[in-house]
Design a protein around this motif. Structure first.
Motif, mmCIF file in Angstrom:
data_model
loop_
_atom_site.group_PDB
_atom_site.id
_atom_site.type_symbol
_atom_site.label_atom_id
_atom_site.label_comp_id
_atom_site.label_asym_id
_atom_site.label_seq_id
_atom_site.Cartn_x
_atom_site.Cartn_y
_atom_site.Cartn_z
ATOM 1 N N ALA A 1 0.822 -1.209 0.000
ATOM 2 C CA ALA A 1 0.000 0.000 0.000
ATOM 3 C C ALA A 1 0.853 1.254 0.000
ATOM 4 O O ALA A 1 0.627 2.177 -0.781
ATOM 5 C CB ALA A 1 -0.941 0.009 1.196
ATOM 6 N N THR B 1 -2.693 3.106 -5.858
ATOM 7 C CA THR B 1 -3.860 2.801 -5.049
ATOM 8 C C THR B 1 -4.818 3.965 -4.930
ATOM 9 O O THR B 1 -5.828 3.873 -4.254
ATOM 10 C CB THR B 1 -3.437 2.369 -3.622
ATOM 11 N N GLY C 1 -8.437 4.078 -0.537
ATOM 12 C CA GLY C 1 -9.141 3.073 0.234
ATOM 13 C C GLY C 1 -10.496 3.548 0.722
ATOM 14 O O GLY C 1 -10.915 4.671 0.478
ATOM 15 N N GLN D 1 -13.705 1.740 7.258
ATOM 16 C CA GLN D 1 -14.195 0.462 7.762
ATOM 17 C C GLN D 1 -15.720 0.365 7.773
ATOM 18 O O GLN D 1 -16.290 -0.671 7.461
ATOM 19 C CB GLN D 1 -13.636 0.197 9.168
ATOM 20 N N GLU E 1 -9.361 -6.283 3.131
ATOM 21 C CA GLU E 1 -7.994 -5.745 3.103
ATOM 22 C C GLU E 1 -7.754 -4.928 1.832
ATOM 23 O O GLU E 1 -7.118 -3.884 1.867
ATOM 24 C CB GLU E 1 -6.964 -6.868 3.217
ATOM 25 N N TRP E 2 -8.247 -5.414 0.710
ATOM 26 C CA TRP E 2 -8.084 -4.716 -0.565
ATOM 27 C C TRP E 2 -8.714 -3.325 -0.502
ATOM 28 O O TRP E 2 -8.092 -2.336 -0.862
ATOM 29 C CB TRP E 2 -8.726 -5.531 -1.682
ATOM 30 N N LEU E 3 -9.961 -3.255 -0.051
ATOM 31 C CA LEU E 3 -10.680 -1.981 -0.045
ATOM 32 C C LEU E 3 -10.129 -0.983 0.963
ATOM 33 O O LEU E 3 -10.334 0.218 0.808
ATOM 34 C CB LEU E 3 -12.175 -2.218 0.202
ATOM 35 N N LYS E 4 -9.406 -1.455 1.973
ATOM 36 C CA LYS E 4 -8.774 -0.540 2.931
ATOM 37 C C LYS E 4 -7.686 0.296 2.272
ATOM 38 O O LYS E 4 -7.429 1.426 2.694
ATOM 39 C CB LYS E 4 -8.168 -1.312 4.101
ATOM 40 N N VAL E 5 -7.034 -0.256 1.244
ATOM 41 C CA VAL E 5 -5.931 0.465 0.600
ATOM 42 C C VAL E 5 -6.204 0.870 -0.840
ATOM 43 O O VAL E 5 -5.494 1.694 -1.401
ATOM 44 C CB VAL E 5 -4.612 -0.336 0.667
ATOM 45 N N ARG E 6 -7.242 0.291 -1.439
ATOM 46 C CA ARG E 6 -7.611 0.636 -2.814
ATOM 47 C C ARG E 6 -9.100 0.939 -2.829
ATOM 48 O O ARG E 6 -9.889 0.153 -2.331
ATOM 49 C CB ARG E 6 -7.318 -0.528 -3.749
ATOM 50 N N GLY E 7 -9.475 2.014 -3.442
ATOM 51 C CA GLY E 7 -10.874 2.415 -3.437
ATOM 52 C C GLY E 7 -11.667 1.910 -4.611
ATOM 53 O O GLY E 7 -12.686 2.492 -4.955
ATOM 54 N N SER F 1 -15.489 2.430 -8.536
ATOM 55 C CA SER F 1 -15.357 2.896 -7.152
ATOM 56 C C SER F 1 -16.645 2.623 -6.396
ATOM 57 O O SER F 1 -17.670 3.228 -6.688
ATOM 58 C CB SER F 1 -15.062 4.395 -7.120
#
Length: 111
Positions: free
Chosen positions: A16, A23, A34, A37, A92-98, A106
């Motif tokens: 990330a 990202t 990202g 949560q 985990e992916w969506l925390k660092v990539r939007g 998006s």
């Protein structure tokens, strides 16, 4: 969390910072790195049954970790595009990539 999912989570987190430009996505003119949560948690999770049939779009493998789906695994689908992934992988992916890993759209908060 299975070994493949942990490996993906570690890879996503490690890369990330190194791939910050990669990202970053643009949504309505705003720069987004990202998703928060609460947005990620707003996407429904489903436990796969014996048929391993996904509630949305996808094939027999998670596009993030490339592992096959198994009975009783938890999957999460992105509401706008309906692409599904192992819940741990997409979280985990969506925390660092939007963006969705498949179509790169998006996602937004589910209503």
């Amino acid at each position: 969390m299975c070994r493949d999912h942990r490996r993906v989570a570690t890879w996503v987190a490690r890369n990330a910072a190194l791939n910050a430009a990669d990202t970053t996505s643009v949504s309505n003119g705003n720069t987004v790195i990202g998703l928060d949560q609460s947005t990620i948690e707003s996407y429904a999770k489903v436990v796969l049954g014996e048929s391993k049939r996904l509630p949305g779009l996808g094939d027999a493998t998670c596009s993030i970790c490339l592992a096959e789906y198994n009975v009783e695994e938890i999957v999460r689908c992105i509401p706008e595009c309906r692409h599904c992934f192992h819940a741990d992988c997409i979280d985990e992916w969506l925390k660092v990539r939007g963006t969705c890993p498949v179509c790169r759209n998006s996602p937004s908060a589910s209503s």
